[in-house]
Design an enzyme around this catalytic site. Structure first.
Site, mmCIF file in Angstrom:
data_model
loop_
_atom_site.group_PDB
_atom_site.id
_atom_site.type_symbol
_atom_site.label_atom_id
_atom_site.label_comp_id
_atom_site.label_asym_id
_atom_site.label_seq_id
_atom_site.Cartn_x
_atom_site.Cartn_y
_atom_site.Cartn_z
ATOM 1 N N SER A 19 8.549 -14.324 -6.795
ATOM 2 C CA SER A 19 7.940 -15.062 -5.675
ATOM 3 C C SER A 19 8.810 -16.234 -5.220
ATOM 4 O O SER A 19 9.320 -17.005 -6.026
ATOM 5 C CB SER A 19 6.569 -15.600 -6.093
ATOM 6 O OG SER A 19 6.062 -16.435 -5.070
ATOM 7 N N LYS A 70 -5.464 -10.068 -3.906
ATOM 8 C CA LYS A 70 -5.974 -10.632 -2.649
ATOM 9 C C LYS A 70 -7.403 -10.203 -2.316
ATOM 10 O O LYS A 70 -8.139 -10.953 -1.696
ATOM 11 C CB LYS A 70 -5.044 -10.258 -1.480
ATOM 12 C CG LYS A 70 -3.717 -11.001 -1.492
ATOM 13 C CD LYS A 70 -2.911 -10.687 -0.228
ATOM 14 C CE LYS A 70 -1.553 -11.339 -0.268
ATOM 15 N NZ LYS A 70 -0.817 -11.203 0.990
ATOM 16 N N ASN A 91 -5.468 -15.075 0.700
ATOM 17 C CA ASN A 91 -4.146 -15.407 0.149
ATOM 18 C C ASN A 91 -4.017 -16.902 -0.162
ATOM 19 O O ASN A 91 -3.012 -17.325 -0.716
ATOM 20 C CB ASN A 91 -3.013 -14.966 1.092
ATOM 21 C CG ASN A 91 -2.830 -15.920 2.242
ATOM 22 O OD1 ASN A 91 -3.799 -16.473 2.759
ATOM 23 N ND2 ASN A 91 -1.594 -16.138 2.652
ATOM 24 N N ASP A 106 -2.141 -15.191 6.275
ATOM 25 C CA ASP A 106 -1.065 -14.224 6.559
ATOM 26 C C ASP A 106 -1.004 -13.893 8.054
ATOM 27 O O ASP A 106 0.063 -13.934 8.672
ATOM 28 C CB ASP A 106 -1.282 -12.926 5.763
ATOM 29 C CG ASP A 106 -0.848 -13.053 4.310
ATOM 30 O OD1 ASP A 106 0.055 -13.856 4.028
ATOM 31 O OD2 ASP A 106 -1.411 -12.335 3.468
ATOM 32 N N ALA A 132 -1.165 0.415 9.007
ATOM 33 C CA ALA A 132 -2.575 0.004 9.008
ATOM 34 C C ALA A 132 -2.986 -0.424 7.599
ATOM 35 O O ALA A 132 -4.126 -0.251 7.192
ATOM 36 C CB ALA A 132 -3.450 1.149 9.509
ATOM 37 N N GLY A 133 -2.046 -1.014 6.866
ATOM 38 C CA GLY A 133 -2.323 -1.458 5.500
ATOM 39 C C GLY A 133 -2.838 -2.894 5.483
ATOM 40 O O GLY A 133 -3.328 -3.411 6.496
HETATM 41 P P1 NAP Z 1 0.157 -1.670 2.138
HETATM 42 O O1 NAP Z 1 -1.217 -2.241 2.231
HETATM 43 O O2 NAP Z 1 0.511 -0.842 0.947
HETATM 44 O O3 NAP Z 1 0.386 -0.770 3.478
HETATM 45 C C1 NAP Z 1 1.575 -0.073 3.640
HETATM 46 C C2 NAP Z 1 1.638 0.525 5.067
HETATM 47 O O4 NAP Z 1 2.907 1.156 5.209
HETATM 48 C C3 NAP Z 1 0.590 1.595 5.338
HETATM 49 O O5 NAP Z 1 0.255 1.590 6.708
HETATM 50 C C4 NAP Z 1 1.346 2.880 4.961
HETATM 51 O O6 NAP Z 1 0.849 4.036 5.612
HETATM 52 C C5 NAP Z 1 2.723 2.557 5.483
HETATM 53 N N1 NAP Z 1 3.777 3.292 4.805
HETATM 54 C C6 NAP Z 1 4.219 3.128 3.528
HETATM 55 N N2 NAP Z 1 5.226 3.998 3.268
HETATM 56 C C7 NAP Z 1 5.417 4.737 4.400
HETATM 57 C C8 NAP Z 1 6.303 5.781 4.768
HETATM 58 N N3 NAP Z 1 7.205 6.256 3.892
HETATM 59 N N4 NAP Z 1 6.232 6.285 6.021
HETATM 60 C C9 NAP Z 1 5.325 5.807 6.909
HETATM 61 N N5 NAP Z 1 4.452 4.800 6.626
HETATM 62 C C10 NAP Z 1 4.486 4.286 5.386
HETATM 63 O O7 NAP Z 1 1.270 -2.798 2.215
HETATM 64 P P2 NAP Z 1 1.164 -4.217 2.972
HETATM 65 O O8 NAP Z 1 0.657 -5.246 2.024
HETATM 66 O O9 NAP Z 1 0.451 -3.998 4.244
HETATM 67 O O10 NAP Z 1 2.723 -4.563 3.236
HETATM 68 C C11 NAP Z 1 3.462 -3.869 4.211
HETATM 69 C C12 NAP Z 1 4.820 -4.530 4.456
HETATM 70 O O11 NAP Z 1 4.628 -5.849 4.955
HETATM 71 C C13 NAP Z 1 5.705 -4.672 3.211
HETATM 72 O O12 NAP Z 1 7.019 -4.367 3.565
HETATM 73 C C14 NAP Z 1 5.586 -6.134 2.858
HETATM 74 O O13 NAP Z 1 6.755 -6.619 2.220
HETATM 75 C C15 NAP Z 1 5.449 -6.743 4.240
HETATM 76 N N6 NAP Z 1 4.785 -8.064 4.180
HETATM 77 C C16 NAP Z 1 5.515 -9.150 4.582
HETATM 78 C C17 NAP Z 1 4.937 -10.407 4.532
HETATM 79 C C18 NAP Z 1 5.719 -11.613 4.976
HETATM 80 O O14 NAP Z 1 5.317 -12.742 4.631
HETATM 81 N N7 NAP Z 1 6.773 -11.447 5.747
HETATM 82 C C19 NAP Z 1 3.600 -10.555 4.062
HETATM 83 C C20 NAP Z 1 2.897 -9.410 3.684
HETATM 84 C C21 NAP Z 1 3.502 -8.161 3.725
HETATM 85 P P3 NAP Z 1 -0.342 4.923 4.963
HETATM 86 O O15 NAP Z 1 -1.628 4.241 5.359
HETATM 87 O O16 NAP Z 1 -0.173 6.249 5.594
HETATM 88 O O17 NAP Z 1 -0.137 4.933 3.478
#
Ligand code: NAP
Length: 286
Positions: A19, A70, A91, A106, A132-133
């Site tokens: 982190s 979270k 968060n 966030d 849509a995660g």
């Molecule tokens: P999450 O809840 O696991 O959701 C992941 C998302 O990505 C889902 O929509 C998933 O689709 C899709 N996905 C994963 N692998 C894929 C693939 N191979 N092809 C197509 N779609 C795929 O994760 P999250 O917490 O939302 O995080 C998502 C991203 O945001 C990460 O890269 C994370 O590092 C980034 N993030 C950045 C910040 C920041 O402060 N900059 C904060 C939070 C998160 P499905 O629904 O089909 O599984």
């Protein structure tokens, strides 16, 4: 400041060693000349409840919450902000004299970063969100409050995007399309946002969409900040789009948390520089 006025802050997660929050908030406290500490606490799911009890008793003023807590942490708090309840994730915890309030910074952190760094106005814009995660939920909730013309959700698992569009149909014109219809969705988009993990280290060659489809898009944004410029952003920049990376989201979600805990404006540039330095990048080059 006396010892008792020192701010006790921290972040809980599993894993937590990676982190960047401790280095960022230490820099913020230093820049504001505030006495305090911000520590990383490795908390496994079976120890979440007892840790939240200790946060309350031991006089922590604030705690950030990261993966995988979270959602589950909400059960142990006294109050949730409206946006945390609706997003379904916390968060940031503010400890008000033993009363623990859960917030979600966030989505609002992302939107503040997008407006500061790339798109001063979101009202009336056509926005496409890929994914849509968990991160998409916070972002779509905050974007909807900005009065966009519409938000189109595209996700590998279409049903997940459809469920989100249905759940928040009262907030804005939010629609879901199957990913086979990406070209159609992007044809008249002003802003495209990747919220998936596609393109993140170590799979930096991967693309969440075909960059050839971005020709008419004004702004392309990616939540990923490792690498700072994803392959998607590089190709979008080369195609003439304004690009926006994920570092700002991380900095501004922390900035909101710092402001809730201290009541003081967050020293954004010092926080950003501290994160960049911890990644081995100087702020001037970053
Ligand atoms: P999450 O809840 O696991 O959701 C992941 C998302 O990505 C889902 O929509 C998933 O689709 C899709 N996905 C994963 N692998 C894929 C693939 N191979 N092809 C197509 N779609 C795929 O994760 P999250 O917490 O939302 O995080 C998502 C991203 O945001 C990460 O890269 C994370 O590092 C980034 N993030 C950045 C910040 C920041 O402060 N900059 C904060 C939070 C998160 P499905 O629904 O089909 O599984």
């Amino acid at each position: 400041m006396t010892q008792s006025q020192e701010l006790r802050l921290g972040v809980i997660g599993d894993p937590i060693a990676h982190s960047k929050s401790p280095v960022m908030h230490a820099a913020a406290l230093r820049a504001r000349d505030m006495a305090g500490e911000y520590i990383a606490l490795h908390v496994t799911p079976d120890r979440l409840e007892e840790t939240i009890g200790a946060v309350r008793r031991q006089g922590y003023r604030g705690i950030n919450v990261t993966i995988p807590h979270k959602e589950n942490v909400m059960a142990y708090l006294d109050e949730l902000s409206d946006e945390a309840r609706r997003i379904g994730a916390v968060n940031t915890i503010v400890n008000d004299g033993g009363r623990l309030i859960g917030r979600n910074t966030d989505g609002i952190g992302y939107v503040r970063s997008l407006k500061e760094e790339a798109a001063a106005r979101l009202e009336g814009r056509r926005i496409v969100v890929i994914g849509a995660g968990g991160a998409a939920r916070g972002i779509v909730h905050a974007l909807a409050a900005e009065g966009p013309d519409r938000i189109t959700l595209l996700n590998r698992t279409t049903q997940r995007a459809e469920a989100l569009a249905r759940e928040w149909s009262d907030l804005a014109d939010i629609r879901a399309l199957a990913s086979e219809r990406t070209a159609e969705a992007l044809a008249d988009a002003d802003i495209v946002i990747n919220t998936t993990s596609v393109g993140m280290h170590p799979h930096t060659e991967e693309l969440p969409l075909d960059p050839a489809l971005l020709r008419g898009t004004e702004i392309v944004s990616d939540l990923i900040y490792n690498p700072l410029e994803t392959r998607l952003l590089k190709q979008a920049r080369e195609a003439g789009c304004v690009t926006h990376g994920g570092l700002g989201m991380f900095v501004y979600q922390g900035a909101y948390a710092f402001e809730y805990w201290t009541g003081a404006p967050a020293p954004i540039e010092e926080m950003r520089a501290a994160v960049l330095a911890s990644m081995g990048v100087s702020a001037r080059n970053g």
